[in-house]
Scaffold this motif. Structure first.
Motif, PDB file in Angstrom:
ATOM      1  N   LYS A  41       0.826  -1.203   0.000  1.00 19.80           N
ATOM      2  CA  LYS A  41       0.000   0.000   0.000  1.00 19.80           C
ATOM      3  C   LYS A  41       0.865   1.260   0.000  1.00 19.80           C
ATOM      4  N   SER A  42       1.943   1.226   0.779  1.00 19.51           N
ATOM      5  CA  SER A  42       2.860   2.363   0.842  1.00 19.51           C
ATOM      6  C   SER A  42       3.546   2.605  -0.503  1.00 19.51           C
ATOM      7  N   THR A  43       3.940   1.521  -1.179  1.00 18.01           N
ATOM      8  CA  THR A  43       4.605   1.638  -2.482  1.00 18.01           C
ATOM      9  C   THR A  43       3.684   2.300  -3.502  1.00 18.01           C
ATOM     10  N   VAL A  44       2.451   1.835  -3.606  1.00 17.27           N
ATOM     11  CA  VAL A  44       1.502   2.382  -4.584  1.00 17.27           C
ATOM     12  C   VAL A  44       1.167   3.831  -4.238  1.00 17.27           C
ATOM     13  N   HIS A  45       0.989   4.107  -2.947  1.00 12.45           N
ATOM     14  CA  HIS A  45       0.684   5.475  -2.522  1.00 12.45           C
ATOM     15  C   HIS A  45       1.809   6.424  -2.918  1.00 12.45           C
ATOM     16  N   GLN A  46       3.060   6.027  -2.692  1.00 13.20           N
ATOM     17  CA  GLN A  46       4.200   6.865  -3.063  1.00 13.20           C
ATOM     18  C   GLN A  46       4.256   7.083  -4.576  1.00 13.20           C
ATOM     19  N   ALA A  47       3.951   6.048  -5.340  1.00 11.13           N
ATOM     20  CA  ALA A  47       3.957   6.168  -6.802  1.00 11.13           C
ATOM     21  C   ALA A  47       2.901   7.166  -7.258  1.00 11.13           C
ATOM     22  N   TYR A  48       1.710   7.076  -6.691  1.00  9.83           N
ATOM     23  CA  TYR A  48       0.626   7.983  -7.073  1.00  9.83           C
ATOM     24  C   TYR A  48       0.948   9.420  -6.680  1.00  9.83           C
ATOM     25  N   LYS A  49       1.564   9.614  -5.502  1.00 10.67           N
ATOM     26  CA  LYS A  49       1.941  10.959  -5.070  1.00 10.67           C
ATOM     27  C   LYS A  49       3.003  11.541  -5.999  1.00 10.67           C
ATOM     28  N   ALA A  50       3.938  10.704  -6.463  1.00 10.64           N
ATOM     29  CA  ALA A  50       4.964  11.170  -7.392  1.00 10.64           C
ATOM     30  C   ALA A  50       4.330  11.624  -8.708  1.00 10.64           C
ATOM     31  N   LEU A  51       3.364  10.873  -9.200  1.00  8.63           N
ATOM     32  CA  LEU A  51       2.673  11.252 -10.438  1.00  8.63           C
ATOM     33  C   LEU A  51       1.914  12.564 -10.265  1.00  8.63           C
ATOM     34  N   GLU A  52       1.376  12.780  -9.063  1.00  9.00           N
ATOM     35  CA  GLU A  52       0.646  14.023  -8.803  1.00  9.00           C
ATOM     36  C   GLU A  52       1.609  15.215  -8.776  1.00  9.00           C
ATOM     37  N   VAL A  53       2.741  15.058  -8.123  1.00  6.90           N
ATOM     38  CA  VAL A  53       3.741  16.125  -8.075  1.00  6.90           C
ATOM     39  C   VAL A  53       4.253  16.450  -9.477  1.00  6.90           C
ATOM     40  N   GLU A  54       4.366  15.434 -10.320  1.00  9.39           N
ATOM     41  CA  GLU A  54       4.847  15.635 -11.692  1.00  9.39           C
ATOM     42  C   GLU A  54       3.766  16.189 -12.614  1.00  9.39           C
ATOM     43  N   GLY A  55       2.566  16.409 -12.089  1.00 12.83           N
ATOM     44  CA  GLY A  55       1.515  17.050 -12.859  1.00 12.83           C
ATOM     45  C   GLY A  55       0.757  16.145 -13.811  1.00 12.83           C
ATOM     46  N   LEU A  56       0.891  14.836 -13.653  1.00 10.54           N
ATOM     47  CA  LEU A  56       0.230  13.903 -14.567  1.00 10.54           C
ATOM     48  C   LEU A  56      -1.161  13.490 -14.077  1.00 10.54           C
ATOM     49  N   VAL A  57      -1.390  13.546 -12.774  1.00 13.69           N
ATOM     50  CA  VAL A  57      -2.672  13.125 -12.218  1.00 13.69           C
ATOM     51  C   VAL A  57      -3.103  14.099 -11.132  1.00 13.69           C
ATOM     52  N   THR A  58      -4.371  14.039 -10.780  1.00 16.78           N
ATOM     53  CA  THR A  58      -4.882  14.752  -9.611  1.00 16.78           C
ATOM     54  C   THR A  58      -5.565  13.744  -8.700  1.00 16.78           C
ATOM     55  N   SER A  59      -5.505  14.008  -7.422  1.00 19.93           N
ATOM     56  CA  SER A  59      -6.141  13.126  -6.447  1.00 19.93           C
ATOM     57  C   SER A  59      -7.117  13.924  -5.606  1.00 19.93           C
ATOM     58  N   SER A  60      -8.295  13.384  -5.417  1.00 16.69           N
ATOM     59  CA  SER A  60      -9.283  14.049  -4.573  1.00 16.69           C
ATOM     60  C   SER A  60     -10.191  13.001  -3.947  1.00 16.69           C
ATOM     61  N   ARG A  61     -10.706  13.353  -2.792  1.00 15.94           N
ATOM     62  CA  ARG A  61     -11.608  12.444  -2.084  1.00 15.94           C
ATOM     63  C   ARG A  61     -12.894  12.279  -2.891  1.00 15.94           C
ATOM     64  N   GLY A  62     -13.294  11.070  -3.103  1.00 15.99           N
ATOM     65  CA  GLY A  62     -14.519  10.802  -3.844  1.00 15.99           C
ATOM     66  C   GLY A  62     -14.301  10.560  -5.327  1.00 15.99           C
ATOM     67  N   HIS A  63     -13.156  11.015  -5.848  1.00 22.03           N
ATOM     68  CA  HIS A  63     -12.869  10.818  -7.276  1.00 22.03           C
ATOM     69  C   HIS A  63     -11.641   9.950  -7.510  1.00 22.03           C
ATOM     70  N   GLY A  64     -10.850   9.728  -6.469  1.00 27.44           N
ATOM     71  CA  GLY A  64      -9.657   8.917  -6.611  1.00 27.44           C
ATOM     72  C   GLY A  64      -8.552   9.678  -7.321  1.00 27.44           C
TER      73      GLY A  64
END
Length: 268
Positions: A41-64
């Motif tokens: 879970k920690s590995t995937v979370h870190q990967a998703y946060k890296a993608l968000e910092v790089e401007g490729l994705v956005t994360s929000s409650r209710g939308h993932g």
């Protein structure tokens, strides 16, 4: 060797860039990635946060975690202020950008508040008035659909706009042709302007207002608008979400050597 979260982030980033994962598409839930063997879970979370910092994705409650749109609005340069658009028609600047981008728009996607304030140092210098002078501030928030794209606050001397539609807080442009048409009708035809741009980190309030993802900068615009005799009739400060615009300029290349030569010959 790169950590596992970095390898996962790089693999997903490549899928986004080559179109395997489309803009607006949600990435799998973290628990689904874990069950698929992509790591803890920690590995995937870190990967998703890296993608968000790089401007490729956005994360929000209710939308993932959702892939960001890569299609930016054209923010026109000189062409957005063409007098034909606002003097003879009803195409104010933000609408001109939408038309050039092939995007839909509604006039009420611009909302504003109008107040009489004391000029800060920046505004006083921009308008050419003493520090602390009373000025009108017309603050707009512009959206595309439900997503904010930028803010723009225009400052005016009271004697230029008192009693006009510019100081009316009704949502949308200030009547047909917007603020420049109002100034034109009041006898202040705009002739030339100066724009200065710089990128910076947004404030917490700007991040919330513009719904910015983590790590996204903003582009701050300072616009000074003049009449032919050099009177400043508007000083504006805009804050634009950096990823939502492509700035576009088309202009005639100057040749000051020949221009100076012509002047000298003409005065001989």
């Amino acid at each position: 060797m790169a950590p596992k979260w970095r390898e996962l982030a790089d693999r997903i980033a490549e899928q986004i860039r080559n179109g395997e994962i489309q803009p607006g598409e949600a990435l799998p839930q973290i628990r689904d990635q874990v069950e698929a063997g992509e790591g803890s879970k920690s590995t995937v979370h870190q990967a998703y946060k890296a993608l968000e910092v790089e401007g490729l994705v956005t994360s929000s409650r209710g939308h993932g975690t959702v892939v960001r749109s890569r299609t930016r609005l054209k923010r026109l340069g000189i062409a957005r202020y063409d007098k034909v658009k606002w003097r003879d028609g009803d195409e104010v600047a933000f609408i001109a950008d939408r038309v050039a981008s092939g995007r839909a728009y509604k006039r009420n996607e611009q909302t504003q508040s109008v107040s009489r304030v004391q000029a800060s140092g920046l505004v006083a210098e921009g308008l050419g008035v003493p520090l602390g002078s009373d000025v009108y501030a017309r603050a707009r928030l512009v959206k595309e659909g439900t997503q904010p794209t930028h803010t723009l606050t225009s400052y005016y001397r009271p004697e230029h706009v008192e009693g006009t539609r510019i100081v009316d807080p009704t949502p949308g442009p200030a009547g047909r042709g917007g603020g420049y048409r109002v100034l034109y009708d009041a006898g202040y035809e705009i002739d030339h302007m100066k724009e200065a741009l710089h990128a910076r980190i947004p404030t917490a309030d700007e991040t919330k207002l513009l719904q910015l993802p983590v790590g996204e900068p903003v582009v701050e615009l300072h616009r000074t608008t003049y009449t032919a005799d050099g009177t400043v009739v508007e000083f504006a400060v805009g804050v634009h979400a950096a990823s939502r615009f492509a700035w576009e300029y088309e202009f005639k290349v100057p040749d000051s050597a020949n221009d100076n030569g012509s002047d000298e010959e003409g005065s001989a």
